[in-house]
Design a protein around this motif. Structure first.
Motif, PDB file in Angstrom:
ATOM      1  N   VAL A 240      10.520   3.574   3.860  1.00 29.75           N
ATOM      2  CA  VAL A 240      10.645   2.767   2.644  1.00 29.75           C
ATOM      3  C   VAL A 240       9.715   3.312   1.561  1.00 29.75           C
ATOM      4  CG1 VAL A 240      10.188   0.496   1.656  1.00 29.75           C
ATOM      5  CG2 VAL A 240      11.392   0.688   3.826  1.00 29.75           C
ATOM      6  N   ALA A 241       8.490   3.671   1.955  1.00 35.14           N
ATOM      7  CA  ALA A 241       7.543   4.226   0.994  1.00 35.14           C
ATOM      8  C   ALA A 241       8.058   5.552   0.439  1.00 35.14           C
ATOM      9  CB  ALA A 241       6.174   4.423   1.648  1.00 35.14           C
ATOM     10  N   ALA A 242       8.626   6.392   1.315  1.00 36.50           N
ATOM     11  CA  ALA A 242       9.167   7.674   0.863  1.00 36.50           C
ATOM     12  C   ALA A 242      10.355   7.471  -0.062  1.00 36.50           C
ATOM     13  CB  ALA A 242       9.563   8.519   2.070  1.00 36.50           C
TER      14      ALA A 242
ATOM     15  N   ALA B  91       8.363  11.832   3.618  1.00 36.51           N
ATOM     16  CA  ALA B  91       7.995  10.921   4.713  1.00 36.51           C
ATOM     17  C   ALA B  91       7.240  11.632   5.824  1.00 36.51           C
ATOM     18  CB  ALA B  91       9.258  10.264   5.282  1.00 36.51           C
TER      19      ALA B  91
ATOM     20  N   PHE C 272      10.807   4.900  -1.992  1.00 37.09           N
ATOM     21  CA  PHE C 272      10.281   4.393  -3.257  1.00 37.09           C
ATOM     22  C   PHE C 272       9.680   5.520  -4.092  1.00 37.09           C
ATOM     23  CE2 PHE C 272       6.687   2.738  -5.745  1.00 37.09           C
ATOM     24  CZ  PHE C 272       7.354   1.819  -6.538  1.00 37.09           C
ATOM     25  N   ILE C 273       8.983   6.435  -3.408  1.00 38.39           N
ATOM     26  CA  ILE C 273       8.343   7.546  -4.110  1.00 38.39           C
ATOM     27  C   ILE C 273       9.391   8.516  -4.652  1.00 38.39           C
ATOM     28  CG2 ILE C 273       6.865   9.574  -3.791  1.00 38.39           C
ATOM     29  CD1 ILE C 273       5.284   7.893  -1.750  1.00 38.39           C
TER      30      ILE C 273
ATOM     31  N   LEU D 206       3.401  11.528   5.654  1.00 41.06           N
ATOM     32  CA  LEU D 206       2.943  10.152   5.842  1.00 41.06           C
ATOM     33  C   LEU D 206       3.023   9.747   7.313  1.00 41.06           C
ATOM     34  CD1 LEU D 206       4.588   8.399   2.744  1.00 41.06           C
ATOM     35  CD2 LEU D 206       2.280   9.329   2.956  1.00 41.06           C
TER      36      LEU D 206
ATOM     37  N   VAL E 115      -4.647   6.809   0.365  1.00 34.48           N
ATOM     38  CA  VAL E 115      -3.752   6.707   1.520  1.00 34.48           C
ATOM     39  C   VAL E 115      -4.169   7.696   2.606  1.00 34.48           C
ATOM     40  CG1 VAL E 115      -1.394   7.177   2.308  1.00 34.48           C
ATOM     41  CG2 VAL E 115      -1.783   5.763   0.281  1.00 34.48           C
TER      42      VAL E 115
ATOM     43  N   LEU F 160       8.405   1.482   7.531  1.00 35.27           N
ATOM     44  CA  LEU F 160       7.566   1.371   6.342  1.00 35.27           C
ATOM     45  C   LEU F 160       7.356   2.728   5.681  1.00 35.27           C
ATOM     46  CD1 LEU F 160       4.862  -1.194   7.557  1.00 35.27           C
ATOM     47  CD2 LEU F 160       6.841  -1.608   6.082  1.00 35.27           C
ATOM     48  N   VAL F 161       7.185   3.762   6.496  1.00 37.12           N
ATOM     49  CA  VAL F 161       7.018   5.110   5.951  1.00 37.12           C
ATOM     50  C   VAL F 161       8.275   5.548   5.214  1.00 37.12           C
ATOM     51  CG1 VAL F 161       6.864   7.541   6.606  1.00 37.12           C
ATOM     52  CG2 VAL F 161       5.238   5.902   7.541  1.00 37.12           C
TER      53      VAL F 161
ATOM     54  N   THR G  21       8.815  12.251  -8.354  1.00 41.15           N
ATOM     55  CA  THR G  21       8.896  10.928  -8.984  1.00 41.15           C
ATOM     56  C   THR G  21       9.110  11.042 -10.493  1.00 41.15           C
ATOM     57  OG1 THR G  21       7.418  10.029  -7.292  1.00 41.15           O
ATOM     58  CG2 THR G  21       7.693   8.740  -9.288  1.00 41.15           C
TER      59      THR G  21
END
Length: 261
Positions: A216-218, A234, A220-221, A237, A182, A213-214, A146
């Motif tokens: 999308v989170a990955a 991902a 974003f990260i 997660l 998390v 969702l996983v 990130t």
């Protein structure tokens, strides 16, 4: 806390518990403050270096390109001193955290029934393991990726990135703490399954949504548009979600699980 003590006796025991805990945290904070070079150069600011272990390993297997050195700036007079004090305190809390929880457990242990003591110890050990596992993943994978992307991203060559120390520290602590929480997902799922609020059937039913969702989170990260890096983030997660399904199933009453099947 022990049987036969009066209320004020328990207060006195708790007072000495607080004194020991505060003394330990303060002592560790002083040690961390004195070892400033190690704390910042080898731990906190290490992801700023191009030779950080994560960048070297991922570059060798072709997941990320070689990264450059990212420098930080300071624009507030007292910011570096306050950051030094704050990091020393946070690091002391992290190191002392197992001891603090053990002290609290020993204090409340006499109030627990004999059949509750072993599950309480197991729950605390699981909490430790999951929280520090999440922090480790954040430190060695999520935060470096990130930071490297956001620290080098430019909307125009005319706009030069000058990352402040306070911004770096805020992002660092935020991601570490967030990933620690998390990774408590399986423990939270187990607790809610025990009290009958959550069912493994529900988690299995929404598995496809969880995959989205996983991802999308990955994304974003690790917003580098690199599919391999995104999948690399991902995967843990997703495994966490699957593990939550497993522990939820074990926490459910057997007759309930059989009816759902």
């Amino acid at each position: 806390m022990s049987e036969g003590k009066t209320f004020w006796g328990h207060v006195e025991v708790f007072r000495w518990l607080l004194i020991r805990c505060i003394a330990l945290v303060f002592g560790l904070a002083v040690v961390a403050f004195c070892y400033k070079e190690f704390v910042f150069e080898q731990l906190i600011l290490a992801p700023c270096n191009a030779d950080f272990i994560t960048y070297r390993l991922l570059s060798k297997i072709g997941l990320v390109a070689n990264v450059g050195q990212i420098e930080l700036i300071n624009i507030n007079l007292a910011s570096q001193l306050m950051t030094h004090l704050g990091i020393s305190f946070y690091l002391a809390l992290v190191v002392a955290f197992p001891y603090l929880i053990v002290e609290l457990l020993l204090f409340v242990k006499p109030a627990l029934y004999s059949n509750e003591r072993k599950p309480a110890v197991v729950a605390i050990l699981a909490f430790f393991f999951q929280f520090f596992l999440g922090m480790t993943l954040a430190y060695y994978l999520i935060f470096p990726l990130t930071f490297n992307f956001l620290g080098t991203y430019q909307v125009s060559a005319r706009v030069v990135n000058q990352i402040t120390l306070s911004s770096y520290i805020g992002t660092f602590i935020g991601l570490m703490f967030m990933m620690g929480l998390v990774f408590e997902m399986p423990i939270v799922a187990y607790f809610f399954a025990k009290i009958g609020v959550l069912k493994s059937f529900f988690l299995r039913k929404w598995r496809k949504v969880a995959v989205v969702l996983v991802l999308v989170a990955a994304a974003f990260i690790t917003p580098s548009t690199d599919i391999f890096t995104m999948c690399f983030v991902a995967l843990p997660l997703w495994l966490l979600y699957e593990f939550s399904i497993t522990v939820t199933r074990k926490a459910e009453p057997k007759d309930s699980a059989e009816n759902e099947e």
